[in-house]
Write a protein that holds these residues in place. Sequence first.
Motif, PDB file in Angstrom:
ATOM      1  N   SER A 159      44.389  46.008  39.742  1.00  0.00           N
ATOM      2  CA  SER A 159      44.640  47.411  40.084  1.00  0.00           C
ATOM      3  C   SER A 159      43.462  48.308  39.733  1.00  0.00           C
ATOM      4  N   CYS A 169      36.589  50.652  40.559  1.00  0.00           N
ATOM      5  CA  CYS A 169      37.508  50.497  41.685  1.00  0.00           C
ATOM      6  C   CYS A 169      38.923  50.719  41.193  1.00  0.00           C
ATOM      7  N   ALA A 171      43.174  50.436  42.835  1.00  0.00           N
ATOM      8  CA  ALA A 171      43.931  49.877  43.950  1.00  0.00           C
ATOM      9  C   ALA A 171      45.379  50.337  43.902  1.00  0.00           C
ATOM     10  N   MET A 178      48.391  41.719  46.163  1.00  0.00           N
ATOM     11  CA  MET A 178      47.019  42.103  45.862  1.00  0.00           C
ATOM     12  C   MET A 178      46.498  41.467  44.581  1.00  0.00           C
ATOM     13  N   CYS A 184      39.871  44.635  42.842  1.00  0.00           N
ATOM     14  CA  CYS A 184      38.930  45.558  42.204  1.00  0.00           C
ATOM     15  C   CYS A 184      37.783  44.833  41.526  1.00  0.00           C
ATOM     16  N   ILE A 205      39.569  44.326  51.040  1.00  0.00           N
ATOM     17  CA  ILE A 205      40.815  44.451  51.802  1.00  0.00           C
ATOM     18  C   ILE A 205      40.901  43.376  52.876  1.00  0.00           C
ATOM     19  N   VAL A 219      42.233  50.312  48.443  1.00  0.00           N
ATOM     20  CA  VAL A 219      41.364  50.411  47.271  1.00  0.00           C
ATOM     21  C   VAL A 219      40.407  51.582  47.465  1.00  0.00           C
ATOM     22  N   CYS A 232      41.744  50.487  53.518  1.00  0.00           N
ATOM     23  CA  CYS A 232      43.188  50.270  53.457  1.00  0.00           C
ATOM     24  C   CYS A 232      43.638  49.351  54.584  1.00  0.00           C
TER      25      CYS A 232
END
Length: 256
Positions: A159, A169, A171, A178, A184, A205, A219, A232
Amino acid sequence: MEVGAVAAMRYVKDGIKAARLVMQHTGHTLLVGEQASAFAISMGLPGPTNLSSSESVQKWSKWKENRCQPNFWKNIVPVDSCGPYHPKDIAELGKGTCSSANLMAAIESRSSHIGLHNHDTISMAVIDKEGHIAVGTSTNGATYKIPGRVGDGPIAGSSSYADDEVGACGATGDGDIMMRFLPCYQVVESMRLGMEPKLAAQDAIKRIARKFPDFVGAVFAINKNGLHAGACHGWTFQYSVRSPEMEDVEVFTVFP
């Protein structure tokens, strides 16, 4: 590379503060469950607190009335509409405990999408004037999740991720999908190899979409110089930016 996280923490509102306390005052990275709550309270955070809202209670009640649909179970047979649930192979040995075929169809056809109204992830990255970078993510998790579920929020590299030498990063989206890709971490490492934030975000992505074309997520990426971008899949994503030169926050919209 200083990291702190909490997961499945109940009765304490301030998840990010608790995670920071783990980072500052322990040699651990991740604390979970009741002991994470006890740690946070012992370190001075308010609690135990009832975190339910009238809105969440009402949503839960309607979900129960709808035979606990939708949910995140799969390949199971429920004893009744809301469980307990058993693997199909076990249930088939003791036939007669299954619920209606209609309920099974509802379970099997459940969409795995995480949409705008059933999750609430917030991720933020900050660069100070000395160039140090911090990033954090907070979430209440996916609505109707199975008790005990931990998503990507507290997983370093999934995340969120940051490195002073490179950037950061954050997310959001279907964390159960993910987190399998550590998007990230991938973004930061791609920027380390010379990719601009936009390409790094898009690449991360695309890696997920190739394996899970129906996933929903996004992200944002920012390098150490402040250049930022987002990417995205499955929805239109927005993120906001504020720098010392700006009079107000600016919202950026990213399309799939």
